[in-house]
Write a protein that holds these residues in place. Sequence first.
Motif, PDB file in Angstrom:
ATOM      1  N   VAL A  57     -11.980  -8.551  -0.582  1.00 50.73           N
ATOM      2  CA  VAL A  57     -10.516  -8.651  -0.618  1.00 50.73           C
ATOM      3  C   VAL A  57     -10.117 -10.026  -0.108  1.00 50.73           C
ATOM      4  N   THR A  58      -8.970 -10.462  -0.554  1.00 54.08           N
ATOM      5  CA  THR A  58      -8.465 -11.768  -0.129  1.00 54.08           C
ATOM      6  C   THR A  58      -7.868 -11.662   1.267  1.00 54.08           C
ATOM      7  N   HIS A  59      -7.780 -12.811   1.899  1.00 53.39           N
ATOM      8  CA  HIS A  59      -7.243 -12.858   3.267  1.00 53.39           C
ATOM      9  C   HIS A  59      -5.757 -12.488   3.258  1.00 53.39           C
ATOM     10  N   GLY A  60      -5.394 -11.591   4.139  1.00 53.42           N
ATOM     11  CA  GLY A  60      -3.999 -11.161   4.252  1.00 53.42           C
ATOM     12  C   GLY A  60      -3.659  -9.941   3.433  1.00 53.42           C
ATOM     13  N   THR A  61      -4.639  -9.354   2.760  1.00 55.61           N
ATOM     14  CA  THR A  61      -4.342  -8.122   2.008  1.00 55.61           C
ATOM     15  C   THR A  61      -3.848  -7.040   2.957  1.00 55.61           C
ATOM     16  N   THR A  77      -9.096   4.636   0.508  1.00 59.31           N
ATOM     17  CA  THR A  77      -7.922   4.979   1.316  1.00 59.31           C
ATOM     18  C   THR A  77      -7.293   3.746   1.956  1.00 59.31           C
ATOM     19  N   LEU A  78      -8.082   3.023   2.733  1.00 59.61           N
ATOM     20  CA  LEU A  78      -7.501   1.908   3.492  1.00 59.61           C
ATOM     21  C   LEU A  78      -7.015   0.788   2.578  1.00 59.61           C
ATOM     22  N   LEU A  79      -7.731   0.560   1.461  1.00 58.73           N
ATOM     23  CA  LEU A  79      -7.332  -0.494   0.539  1.00 58.73           C
ATOM     24  C   LEU A  79      -6.539   0.041  -0.644  1.00 58.73           C
ATOM     25  N   ALA A  80      -6.092   1.288  -0.573  1.00 59.83           N
ATOM     26  CA  ALA A  80      -5.252   1.836  -1.638  1.00 59.83           C
ATOM     27  C   ALA A  80      -3.933   1.076  -1.685  1.00 59.83           C
ATOM     28  N   PRO A  81      -3.409   0.740  -2.875  1.00 60.04           N
ATOM     29  CA  PRO A  81      -2.176  -0.064  -2.976  1.00 60.04           C
ATOM     30  C   PRO A  81      -0.998   0.554  -2.237  1.00 60.04           C
ATOM     31  N   GLU A  82      -0.855   1.901  -2.311  1.00 61.08           N
ATOM     32  CA  GLU A  82       0.284   2.518  -1.646  1.00 61.08           C
ATOM     33  C   GLU A  82       0.176   2.418  -0.129  1.00 61.08           C
ATOM     34  N   LEU A  83      -1.036   2.530   0.423  1.00 58.65           N
ATOM     35  CA  LEU A  83      -1.183   2.409   1.876  1.00 58.65           C
ATOM     36  C   LEU A  83      -1.005   0.951   2.325  1.00 58.65           C
ATOM     37  N   VAL A  84      -1.532   0.013   1.518  1.00 58.70           N
ATOM     38  CA  VAL A  84      -1.339  -1.400   1.854  1.00 58.70           C
ATOM     39  C   VAL A  84       0.146  -1.753   1.863  1.00 58.70           C
ATOM     40  N   GLU A  85       0.880  -1.248   0.877  1.00 60.56           N
ATOM     41  CA  GLU A  85       2.327  -1.507   0.825  1.00 60.56           C
ATOM     42  C   GLU A  85       3.047  -0.855   1.994  1.00 60.56           C
ATOM     43  N   PHE A  86       2.633   0.361   2.337  1.00 64.22           N
ATOM     44  CA  PHE A  86       3.281   1.075   3.442  1.00 64.22           C
ATOM     45  C   PHE A  86       3.073   0.350   4.779  1.00 64.22           C
ATOM     46  N   ASN A 122       8.933  -0.778   8.325  1.00 67.74           N
ATOM     47  CA  ASN A 122       8.172   0.296   8.969  1.00 67.74           C
ATOM     48  C   ASN A 122       7.730  -0.061  10.385  1.00 67.74           C
ATOM     49  N   ASN A 123       7.791  -1.360  10.751  1.00 70.07           N
ATOM     50  CA  ASN A 123       7.481  -1.799  12.118  1.00 70.07           C
ATOM     51  C   ASN A 123       6.083  -1.336  12.561  1.00 70.07           C
ATOM     52  N   GLN A 181      -2.560   9.302   0.140  1.00 70.18           N
ATOM     53  CA  GLN A 181      -1.300  10.046   0.116  1.00 70.18           C
ATOM     54  C   GLN A 181      -1.173  10.945   1.339  1.00 70.18           C
ATOM     55  N   GLU A 182      -2.245  11.630   1.694  1.00 75.80           N
ATOM     56  CA  GLU A 182      -2.187  12.500   2.876  1.00 75.80           C
ATOM     57  C   GLU A 182      -1.965  11.693   4.157  1.00 75.80           C
ATOM     58  N   LEU A 183      -2.622  10.548   4.252  1.00 83.91           N
ATOM     59  CA  LEU A 183      -2.464   9.720   5.453  1.00 83.91           C
ATOM     60  C   LEU A 183      -1.047   9.182   5.558  1.00 83.91           C
ATOM     61  N   ILE A 184      -0.480   8.739   4.436  1.00 78.87           N
ATOM     62  CA  ILE A 184       0.892   8.213   4.463  1.00 78.87           C
ATOM     63  C   ILE A 184       1.867   9.314   4.836  1.00 78.87           C
ATOM     64  N   ALA A 185       1.655  10.521   4.292  1.00 76.55           N
ATOM     65  CA  ALA A 185       2.552  11.639   4.616  1.00 76.55           C
ATOM     66  C   ALA A 185       2.484  11.978   6.102  1.00 76.55           C
ATOM     67  N   LYS A 186       1.286  11.981   6.667  1.00 73.73           N
ATOM     68  CA  LYS A 186       1.150  12.279   8.089  1.00 73.73           C
ATOM     69  C   LYS A 186       1.826  11.208   8.949  1.00 73.73           C
ATOM     70  N   LEU A 187       1.637   9.950   8.581  1.00 71.01           N
ATOM     71  CA  LEU A 187       2.254   8.869   9.347  1.00 71.01           C
ATOM     72  C   LEU A 187       3.772   8.903   9.232  1.00 71.01           C
ATOM     73  N   GLN A 188       4.284   9.160   8.031  1.00 72.02           N
ATOM     74  CA  GLN A 188       5.737   9.217   7.857  1.00 72.02           C
ATOM     75  C   GLN A 188       6.345  10.368   8.640  1.00 72.02           C
ATOM     76  N   ALA A 189       5.658  11.502   8.679  1.00 73.41           N
ATOM     77  CA  ALA A 189       6.183  12.641   9.440  1.00 73.41           C
ATOM     78  C   ALA A 189       6.220  12.322  10.930  1.00 73.41           C
ATOM     79  N   ALA A 190       5.167  11.699  11.439  1.00 73.07           N
ATOM     80  CA  ALA A 190       5.151  11.342  12.864  1.00 73.07           C
ATOM     81  C   ALA A 190       6.209  10.293  13.191  1.00 73.07           C
TER      82      ALA A 190
END
Length: 516
Positions: free
Chosen positions: A192-196, A237-246, A252-253, A308-317
């Motif tokens: 992956v490139t730097h800063g992904t 999971t960690l490099l999934a586009p939706e998680l990287v964007e999130f 989201n701080n 998706q499951e990880l993002i949902a858990k983080l958003q709920a918390a």
Amino acid sequence: MASTDVDISTLTEAQQLALQQVTSVTDQDLASAIPLLQKCQWNAQIAITRFFDGDADVVDPVAEAARAPPPPSTARRQETLLDSIPARSLQRGRREAGLEPAPRIVPTPESQLTQPLPFPLSILVLPFSLTYTIFQRIFGAVGWAFPFLPRLLSRLFSGATSRPSRDAGRRPLSPRDTAARFTREFEEEYGVTHGTLPFHEGGYAQAFDVAKRDLKYLLVVLISPEHDDNASFVRETLLAPELVEFVSKAENNIILWAGTVQDSEAFQVANALNATRFPYLSLIVHTPNVSSSAMSKVATSAGPVTAQELIAKLQAAMATRQEELGRIRAQRQEQQATTNLRREQESAYERSLAVDREKARKRKEEEAVREKSERETREKEKQKANYARNLAQWRRWRAQSIALEPGPDVKDTVRISIRLASGERVIRKFAADSGIEELYAFVECHDLLEEVNEKESPKPEGYEHVYSFLLVSPMPREVYDLEKRGTLKERIGRSGNLIVEKVVGEEDGDEEVIED
């Protein structure tokens, strides 16, 4: 370097508290802790971070302490009283809120973990050290040839839930350098490139402090290359586009800190967070309902999980803590606005005071210049009056001493025709042996010769008369000045035709004006 000659009794309560925190965490003596705190503007958190990161010379602690918003007075008072509250009360508060504590982990420097053996003792243990090294190399070769053996033995001896293990062969670095090494290895291994992923560039303690100070979420990611699920978790999971964007969204701080348990710092963090299965993720945030300075784990994930499951858990918390954090942010913004308003008012007052001082200074300077000018004018007028009085007295005195015109019976005379400055022409005879000054005195006192009375006028004391004119022969032009001595007969002859030329002084432009 700051001076260490500081009397502890002269420190304020907040400074003594900061000194106690630094010495208890870093195990420093007072002679070393006080200069570090002075350099960090008595900010205990920054001082502890700079001590363990070892980058006090690279990062300016003064600028970092200045950027850090000052905690409100109520928070300082609550944090001071917090030391007197039993730990059971805090644990009970966390249990009631369903939270787990997230300690602040500062890695111990490698130099403090291991101490070199004395030379005589190292010679005694040398055979055991060589034997251990030989067996380690043999078992390492067997493990390389049969890679399933280390994993099988690990599962047999440690069970299904294994504690994290670290690679003692990795070179220990400072937290900042360790984070840079992890980022470089992560990008090289997974292409992956730097800063992904916005990994935090400092240590865990620094990321912890930033999240606490700025009311942000600290997402801790711990991976272990020894686990089979590590590579698939990172790629899927960690490099999934939706998680990287999130994670990368500013609103989201989220502060992302990641590490491998092969490093000492991540190993200590894993033990402190009770991570028993990898990959491990933990979302940490400030929880004011527990205490004014508590940081707690609000969401955890161990083992494989989809993006998706990880993002949902983080958003709920995050949704459950959003209201509290919003309230605290609003309070801090209000306090910051009050502080800014007070600073602006103080700045406006200082500017107004500076303008008033400048006006007063200019007014004082103008008054001094005016007084000096008036004083010089009075002095000049006084000097003019004295000069006029002395000149008049000198003229009366000199007119008395001018010899009378020789009679017809005197043969040795000099006849001179003089045109005065007023245009009047005067013809008079002088004794041949009279000096040139006699002629100048005649011209100077001509208007007083007829008014000379019998009462003698004394010569003014301290006055030296200077003639303000010259006697000049027009054709050919010749100046008869007083510098050349001699009698009238020697200088002019039997007769002469002279004119009076006024000499203009310095005040009139240092020019000579010839009046015909």
